[in-house]
Scaffold this active site. Structure first.
Site: not given
Ligand code: UD1
Ligand code: UDP
Length: 368
Positions: A96, A118, A208, A210, A241
């Site tokens: 998602d 999923e 993490h 939003r 995160h």
């Molecule tokens: C995203 C997904 C969420 C998922 C989550 C898993 C959307 C809208 N959200 O949220 O569904 O649960 O990933 O973790 O698709 N950033 C870094 N390095 C990284 C990743 C993120 O610096 O490797 C920072 C950046 O500033 C980026 C911000 O995190 O702009 C937000 O990343 P984003 O993918 O937009 O949202 P997540 O909160 O990670």
């Molecule tokens: N995970 C990881 N390292 C971390 C935190 C989470 O590898 O420091 C893994 C965790 O085991 C799971 C996935 O990342 O498989 C979950 O990701 P996240 O919580 O970012 O996203 P969500 O599942 O909420 O979309």
């Protein structure tokens, strides 16, 4: 050969599609290719490295503090030439995140059949989780194949009018990945957590979402502070995160506390090791709600609603919300009640047997 393009961009998508990409390659009937949006950069690369996946396309989407408009608009634009060039027989997306929805929409615009892994997860509240609830509804309705992880998810899809012949109950590929990770651990973690280190009670935290940014995330942090102050035997470990909207408040409210360790995101193998070692997990993560029951670690879900209701029903997880006093109360209740703890730790794992990818590959091959 069935030309297949997997499109993903975030950590959880990569973890959950890695076993399927292995399976498709091993099957012999598919020619799988990988396009990463790189909505995440560091988090994604950690997973690609662990699973040894080299993308065929990298759209390099991530920007610091990116907005939903950035990911959606730019992702769609950059996917168009990739899909034209590849002209795959099918596109596969998972979950998602916005990368999944954008991949689905891009495939739809070129009338390429779509498989959604999923499928069918719902809270019933369009705003929670945000924007994921909308992403998954939209993606399911664009998909030719909906791979529901559970019967409950299948029922959600049927209720929305998605025909039965488009739905397969496969289990969740999270468990395929987890079993792979457990078999690749260098030193298997002892399962007798409490007996091993009775002086240290390890609580693992992640957060993490939003919709929690702002007051709710602050409440969660204050609850962790209370828990740490009131219970000197607790050691709280919180891999942060990289999102600045998470880091800023967490550092402000929890930085410098003696028994609260704020650490960098762990690579998947190290994280699985830490989950296995934890006495308890507090999280708003989707994937962790699926993994923890398999590992026998109770989960308190830091959200008001969850789509992973199977873990609640099985008794492996409890929904505690985002309110400070309630989080403290529920955590202490669990830590101080060995019978309750045992019931949760021994609850069945409801997300499959680790063969989801094989079922998905077979279903795709048999219908193509
Ligand atoms: C995203 C997904 C969420 C998922 C989550 C898993 C959307 C809208 N959200 O949220 O569904 O649960 O990933 O973790 O698709 N950033 C870094 N390095 C990284 C990743 C993120 O610096 O490797 C920072 C950046 O500033 C980026 C911000 O995190 O702009 C937000 O990343 P984003 O993918 O937009 O949202 P997540 O909160 O990670
Ligand atoms: N995970 C990881 N390292 C971390 C935190 C989470 O590898 O420091 C893994 C965790 O085991 C799971 C996935 O990342 O498989 C979950 O990701 P996240 O919580 O970012 O996203 P969500 O599942 O909420 O979309």
């Amino acid at each position: 050969m069935i030309r297949t393009l997997l499109i993903f961009g975030t950590r959880p998508e990569a973890i959950k599609l890695a076993p399927l990409s292995y399976e498709l390659r091993a099957d012999g009937r598919f020619e799988p290719r990988v396009c990463v949006t790189a909505q995440h950069r560091q988090l994604l690369d950690q997973v690609l490295n662990i699973f040894g996946i080299t993308p065929d396309y990298d759209l390099e989407l991530m920007r610091p503090d990116q907005s939903l408009y950035d990911i959606t608009a730019e992702g769609l634009r950059r996917l168009e030439p990739v899909l034209r060039r590849e002209a795959p027989d099918l596109v596969i997306v998972q979950g998602d995140a916005t990368s999944a929805f954008v991949g689905a929409l891009a495939a739809f615009y070129q009338q390429i059949p779509l498989a959604h892994v999923e499928a069918g997860l719902r809270t019933g509240n369009l705003w929670r989780p945000y924007p994921e609830e909308a992403n998954r509804i939209l993606t399911d309705h664009l998909a030719r194949w909906c791979f529901a992880p559970t019967e409950h998810a299948r029922q959600n899809l049927l209720r929305e009018g998605i025909p039965d012949e488009r739905i397969w109950v496969s289990g969740n590929t999270a468990i395929d990945a987890l079993r792979w990770a457990l078999s690749h651990q260098e030193e298997p973690e002892s399962r007798s957590r409490q007996e091993n280190r009775p002086e240290r009670r390890l609580i693992l935290v992640t957060g993490h979402r939003r919709e929690s940014f702002g007051p709710e995330l602050e409440q969660i942090c204050l609850a962790l502070r209370d828990l740490s102050r009131r219970n000197p035997s607790l050691e709280i470990v919180y891999p942060l995160h990289p999102n600045p909207n998470v880091r800023r408040p967490v550092h402000r409210l929890l930085g410098g506390l003696e028994r609260v360790r704020l650490i960098e995101p762990l690579d998947y193998l190290a994280f699985v090791r830490l989950m296995s070692a934890a006495e308890l997990i507090l999280t708003d993560s989707g994937g962790i709600q699926e993994e923890a029951p398999f590992l026998g670690v109770p989960v308190l879900v830091l959200r008001r609603e969850t789509e992973r209701v199977e873990a609640l029903t099985a008794g492996a997880a409890r929904l505690v919300g985002t309110e400070r006093e309630q989080i403290v109360r529920q955590t202490e209740l669990l830590l101080n009640d060995p019978q309750l703890y045992r019931r949760m730790a021994e609850a069945p794992s409801p997300y499959g047997d680790g063969q989801a990818s094989r079922r998905i590959a077979r279903a795709l091959a048999s219908t193509l």
